[in-house]
Scaffold this active site. Structure first.
Site, PDB file in Angstrom:
ATOM      1  N   LYS A  27      -5.152   7.774 -19.480  1.00  0.00           N
ATOM      2  CA  LYS A  27      -5.383   8.337 -20.806  1.00  0.00           C
ATOM      3  C   LYS A  27      -4.126   8.222 -21.676  1.00  0.00           C
ATOM      4  CE  LYS A  27      -9.446   9.468 -19.151  1.00  0.00           C
ATOM      5  NZ  LYS A  27      -9.332   9.248 -17.702  1.00  0.00           N
TER       6      LYS A  27
ATOM      7  N   ASP B 213      -3.662  20.295 -14.236  1.00  0.00           N
ATOM      8  CA  ASP B 213      -3.983  19.000 -14.832  1.00  0.00           C
ATOM      9  C   ASP B 213      -3.467  19.017 -16.267  1.00  0.00           C
ATOM     10  OD1 ASP B 213      -5.138  16.807 -16.123  1.00  0.00           O
ATOM     11  OD2 ASP B 213      -6.994  16.918 -14.970  1.00  0.00           O
TER      12      ASP B 213
ATOM     13  N   ARG C 271       0.830  -1.212   0.000  1.00  0.00           N
ATOM     14  CA  ARG C 271       0.000   0.000   0.000  1.00  0.00           C
ATOM     15  C   ARG C 271       0.861   1.256   0.000  1.00  0.00           C
ATOM     16  NH1 ARG C 271      -1.661   2.482   4.446  1.00  0.00           N
ATOM     17  NH2 ARG C 271      -1.648   0.573   5.721  1.00  0.00           N
TER      18      ARG C 271
ATOM     19  N   TYR D  50     -12.937  18.938 -16.051  1.00  0.00           N
ATOM     20  CA  TYR D  50     -13.542  17.613 -16.199  1.00  0.00           C
ATOM     21  C   TYR D  50     -14.686  17.452 -15.193  1.00  0.00           C
ATOM     22  CZ  TYR D  50     -14.021  12.589 -15.456  1.00  0.00           C
ATOM     23  OH  TYR D  50     -14.528  11.341 -15.286  1.00  0.00           O
TER      24      TYR D  50
END
Length: 393
Positions: A209, A184, A59, A112
């Site tokens: 993406k 971003d 983790r 977004y």
């Protein structure tokens, strides 16, 4: 010369991998172990407390994930980086790391849809004030920053309207106000834009993406100074939005062809945009590479290329979209972008599905707006496909 000193296409292939290669392998291994063994108790403690490099638990860190983080860090010219299970995890974890009740965020209206929901729903519930400005209205944004700003958050180009914000200008104003400037960079990719060089403090990507490029792995990543990345990493390791090592491997493999893909996607995006401009049934075309784009000059100044994303709206709205899209052959009609296959989708079922029609209209997204993610196919085939699909209209 080191593998970090080449041009950006070379870095995409080689950078960040050397420290995790084993047994003479030429490719980064997929390390799926959850835990790591230490016979020396003091060494274990030193690794666990960060005094020594190593891994203790999946983790927290993982060798495969580490290689992915390093590659993106180098491409963005950053001091440090950390990764997440998704792009939205990168965005939300970063915002929640630094914001406290009473703080103020300045951003743009047409980020977004998921990001917009954080600004309009989740942060207000935390007593964080959010000012959303019209994208491209730099004067209004500067005025809002002067009122007080803990975080200035920008997405440029925007999803799905591919609007542009002047990063250098806004970063300068943000820093004057003591704001943390976050960009971003998903649409531009490090191939076409490096926000840290333009004054930003942090740059993030939905790695799902363009970085991965094959629509087969989820991930997010953020880069910046070590001082800023450390608290973000700590928030993520405790809250658990950890990148999976298999996803990291797929993203690493995809990034080796990042420059090649982005360049072909841009060639196709330009051709598609120019074709759409000539169609009587097309109302508007949005692509920063077009001279008609409202912020074309700013895009030219801060980007090395205009990327593979565009959007357009049809006369007849969704009725026309329902005819056009099913007739395309070389197209996925799907809620994704940045893949090697060309992808079409209305904003109402892709980027802004979380928003109501009224919310979409408020930020300038008509119901008939179609987002296009150009793939790497032969340009001639994509244009012929559009010609036959438009014939049905």
């Amino acid at each position: 010369m080191t593998k970090e000193q080449g041009n950006i296409g070379t870095k995409s292939v080689w950078a960040g991998e050397a420290d995790v290669l084993v047994h003479g392998a030429t490719q980064v291994p997929v390390v799926v172990s959850v835990a790591y063994n230490y016979d020396d108790m003091d060494e274990w403690y030193d690794v666990a407390t960060g005094k020594k490099q190593g891994h203790i638990y999946g983790r927290n860190t993982n060798p495969t994930v580490q290689a992915f983080e390093e590659k993106v860090r180098i491409l963005e010219g950053a001091e440090a980086s950390t990764s997440f299970s998704t792009g939205m995890a990168a965005i939300s974890n970063t915002l929640y790391t630094f914001l406290r009740p009473g703080d103020r965020v300045v951003s743009i209206k047409d980020t977004y849809g998921g990001t917009n929901k954080i600004f309009t729903e989740f942060l207000p519930n935390m007593d964080v004030d959010v000012a959303l400005c019209d994208t491209g209205n730099h004067e209004k944004m500067e005025a809002e920053i002067e009122k007080g700003c803990k975080i200035l958050y920008l997405e440029t180009p925007t999803n799905p309207t591919v609007k542009i914000t002047d990063i250098e200008r806004m970063a300068k104003k943000g820093k004057e106000a003591g704001a943390l400037v976050i960009i971003d960079n998903t649409f531009a990719t490090p191939i076409n834009q490096n926000p840290l060089e333009l004054g930003a403090d942090l740059v993030l990507h939905s790695a799902t993406k363009f970085l991965g490029g094959h629509a087969d792995a989820l991930g997010g990543v953020i880069c910046g100074s070590k001082e800023l990345i450390e608290p973000i990493y700590h928030y993520r390791e405790i809250n658990g939005a950890t990148m999976d090592p298999w996803a990291a491997y797929l993203l690493l493999r995809g990034m080796k062809t990042l420059k090649l893909r982005v360049k072909q996607q841009e060639i196709n995006a330009v051709a598609i945009a120019e074709f759409l401009l000539k169609q009587d049934l097309v109302e508007d075309v949005y692509y920063p590479g077009l001279k008609t784009h409202v912020n074309h000059d700013i895009a030219k100044k801060q980007m090395r290329g205009f990327g593979g994303m565009l959007s357009f709206s049809l006369k007849g709205g969704m009725d026309a979209v329902r005819i056009l899209l099913p007739n395309l052959v070389y197209a996925n009609r799907a809620a994704n972008l940045g893949a090697v296959e060309t992808t079409y989708g209305p904003a109402r079922t892709t980027s802004h599905i979380e928003c109501t029609p009224e919310e979409r209209a408020k930020v300038g997204i008509p119901e008939g707006l179609v987002r296009v993610s150009a793939g790497i196919e032969d340009t001639e085939d994509l244009i012929k496909d559009l010609e036959q699909a438009f014939a049905n209209l």
